[in-house]
Structure formats: C-alpha cells, structure tokens
Design a protein around this motif. Sequence first.
Motif, short mmCIF file in Angstrom:
data_model
loop_
_atom_site.label_atom_id
_atom_site.label_comp_id
_atom_site.label_asym_id
_atom_site.label_seq_id
_atom_site.Cartn_x
_atom_site.Cartn_y
_atom_site.Cartn_z
N ASP A 326 0.81 -1.22 0.00
CA ASP A 326 0.00 0.00 0.00
C ASP A 326 0.85 1.28 0.00
O ASP A 326 0.42 2.32 -0.48
N GLN A 327 2.09 1.20 0.51
CA GLN A 327 2.91 2.40 0.64
C GLN A 327 3.23 3.07 -0.70
O GLN A 327 3.07 4.29 -0.84
N PRO A 328 3.70 2.34 -1.74
CA PRO A 328 3.96 3.01 -3.02
C PRO A 328 2.72 3.63 -3.64
O PRO A 328 2.81 4.66 -4.33
N ILE A 329 1.56 3.02 -3.42
CA ILE A 329 0.33 3.57 -3.97
C ILE A 329 0.01 4.90 -3.30
O ILE A 329 -0.40 5.87 -3.96
N LEU A 330 0.20 4.97 -1.99
CA LEU A 330 -0.01 6.24 -1.29
C LEU A 330 0.95 7.31 -1.77
O LEU A 330 0.57 8.47 -1.97
N THR A 331 2.21 6.94 -1.97
CA THR A 331 3.19 7.90 -2.47
C THR A 331 2.82 8.38 -3.86
O THR A 331 2.91 9.58 -4.17
N ALA A 332 2.41 7.45 -4.74
CA ALA A 332 1.99 7.83 -6.08
C ALA A 332 0.79 8.76 -6.04
O ALA A 332 0.69 9.72 -6.82
N ALA A 333 -0.14 8.52 -5.12
CA ALA A 333 -1.32 9.37 -4.99
C ALA A 333 -0.92 10.79 -4.59
O ALA A 333 -1.52 11.77 -5.05
N VAL A 334 0.10 10.92 -3.74
CA VAL A 334 0.59 12.25 -3.36
C VAL A 334 1.14 12.97 -4.59
O VAL A 334 0.81 14.13 -4.85
N PHE A 335 1.96 12.28 -5.38
CA PHE A 335 2.53 12.92 -6.57
C PHE A 335 1.47 13.22 -7.62
O PHE A 335 1.66 14.10 -8.47
N ASP A 336 0.36 12.49 -7.60
CA ASP A 336 -0.74 12.78 -8.52
C ASP A 336 -1.34 14.16 -8.27
O ASP A 336 -1.89 14.78 -9.19
N VAL A 337 -1.27 14.64 -7.02
CA VAL A 337 -1.98 15.88 -6.68
C VAL A 337 -1.05 17.06 -6.42
O VAL A 337 -1.53 18.17 -6.17
N VAL A 338 0.28 16.87 -6.49
CA VAL A 338 1.20 17.99 -6.26
C VAL A 338 1.96 18.30 -7.54
O VAL A 338 2.09 17.46 -8.42
N GLY A 339 2.45 19.53 -7.66
CA GLY A 339 3.24 19.93 -8.81
C GLY A 339 4.65 19.39 -8.72
O GLY A 339 5.18 19.16 -7.63
#
Length: 407
Positions: A326-339
């Motif tokens: 689950d950790q990489p998915i959470l990290t990817a989700a963060v990068f999805d919403v930040v510049g």
Amino acid sequence: MESSPEKQESAPRGRLIVPGLATGHTVFHWIVQSFVVALPEIQTAFQLNSVGVGGILSARELASGLVALPGGVVVDILRRYWGQLLAACLGIAAVGCLVIGVSPVYPLLLVGMAVVAVSHSIWHLPASASLSHHFPHRRGAVLAAHGVGGSVGDVAGPVVTGALLVFLGWRELISAYAVIPFFLAAAAVWTFRNIGVTKEQPTVAVSQRVEATKRLLRTPALWGLTVVRGFRAMALVALVTILPLYLGNELQMGTAGRGFHVGLLIAVGLFAKPVAGLLSDRLGRKNVLVPGLLWSCLVALALTIFDTGMPLTIMIALLGLFLYPDQPILTAAVFDVVGSEVASTGLGIVACVAFLMAVLSPIIAGALYETLGFAATIYYIGSLFVAAALVFAALPLARAADEQSAG
C-alpha cells in the motif's frame, strides 16, 4: 519546458535509477527490520518492559517526522545535489548502526535509532521524487519497484539476522551491518550524480516555489492523504512492535523462527507490490488501496483467532499481501496531486504529519499488550486500518489512468 516522458525514461542514467535506488532502499530496510527481530534480545539487555520497547520505535517515528517537512523543502531547493544527498543518507545510516551496536545505555540506543531513521526518512524524498519525475506515466509501477527493493531488505534482513543471532550477539551483528552502507555510499556518488536533473528543466525561482507551496497547502486532497498515511503508519508500527514480542515472549519462538515470521510478513509483498502498483496506474489508486486496507484489517483481526502454530503462520503470510504494497500507492497518490516543482515538499508534508501521528502508537500498543494482551492490541491495529480505508474512500481523487490520458 519540461522534457517529455519518453526522453526522461530513455536517458542513459535512467537505466541505473530504478535498480540503484532499489538497492539503496534494500539496505535501509535490511537494517530496520533486522533491529525489529532483535527486539526481545534488546529488551533483555536493557531490562525494558513492553512500553520501553515501544519507546524505541516511537523515537524512530519522531525523528523521521521532525526531519520530513524541512527535509522536503530543502530537497526541492537542492535538486541538483540529489545524488550527493542520497549518498550521504547511506553513510549516515552506517553511522547510526555503529551507534546502536556500541550503545551501553538506553538513551544512546535511541540516538542511534534516530540517526538511522533520519537518514531513511530523507532518502525517500529525493528517491521518490526523482522516480516520479523521470517516469511520470509509470509512476505507480516504478515507485512499486523502489518499494520492492525495500521489501527485499525487509524479507532477507529478518531471516538472515534471525539465523545469525544464533551465533552472534545483537550488538556485534548490528555493528557489522554498518559496513555495506559505507561502500554503497561511495558508489552512489557516481551512480546518482545527475539524478532528477534534465537539460530542458528551467530554474524555478524562490518566489515560484513559495507560491506553489501555498497552493499545495490549500489542497484538501493532500491533507486527506496525510491522514490516511498517518493511520496506516500507526497501524504498521504498532504491529511490528508487538508481533516480535508476542512470538518471542508468549510463543517462546527462537531467533530463527522470529526472523522467519517477520520476513514472511513482508515476503508476499515482493510479488504483490509491483502488481498493486501497476493496477493502481491502470484502475486508479482508490480502487486498489481501499480494498487493500480493509483486507489488512480483516486478516489482522484473524490473528486473534488463529494465534498459534501453522494457522498463525498462514495468517501472517496473508497479512503481508497488502501490508507493505500500500505504501507506493499512497506515495503515487501524493505525486498525482502535487506539482513537480514542489514534489518533495508535498511528500515531506505528508510524511512529517504521518510520522508524528505514529509517534505514540508503539507506546499505546506496548501498553495495551502489557495490560490487556495480544488480542486487545490487534483490535487497536485493525481499527486504524479501517479508519485509513474510510478516509481514503471519501477523498476526491481522479483515477490515475484518466489523468495520464489527459496529460
């Protein structure tokens, strides 16, 4: 103008980025999980109760959290020096191992743990941001590959450590683990010398970074992701605090058995992590993460029923199916919403708050285990997984696949 994904992914250094970062990640997790396996021996050496053992991991979470936010800002500013920073993280981790190994008193042990935690926390910022930068259309997959490197350390570290503890004392073994990071730090200076930098990349003014950060702080999805990661971190650190104590103290399991079971908890993730990351790219983060968090809750609760022998071993393996993927998915989700210009800052904000949320969780778990037993601690852990799933389900996130096709 930022270079195209095709150019970024085909750059010569691109062939070394993923395996190089994954190797460094392996070393960090090898050290951290090896320490977890040795917790019963450390408990005996310093004459600690379960709350005292929880305090060791609380020190780790506190140190990681305090450095994550300022670290994220600094990492964005020092983008051209990410290679040197990554190398320094490996060297600092080696120093932390030595401090842990020679510590004659409990406070110095906490200092050594904090040094390792700080280097590990900072490592994730440029490592994750550079992967997101160079592989924007395969973000979930490459972050999962980086995570697989960590899982290799998570699996091999406990198994090897559990076996070696039969012949070596925990101090000698942890001290010996300092050798490899020293050598890898030297290699990282060359391997990562241009990481995160492209020729077409413009220089971002400080005023632009400040404005981007202000926009970032006004993003509701970012704060929601922060809470999700915080609940998930609370659950994970509580579990890795109590499980070795339960295996060693109540089941009277030897070091090799403890190492096997802690390694098994993560081994399944070696195969599940890349699959989960790829699915999150194609199906959306929410469609993969929410069921995964609920799965972790249900299997954790099953440990209260299947709590000994082969059934316990099977439940631990099933729990590992999504505990770390689950950790990489959470990290990817963060990068999805930040510049991209404040990617490390965004990740630093999320990591900082999540670590701080998790600071007291090992102590709470230790107190529950000491007073009410193993089952009460598992109920606490399960409730945190449910809370994380509910918050993530409510977040207004676009599907990653939709965002990529629109990009």
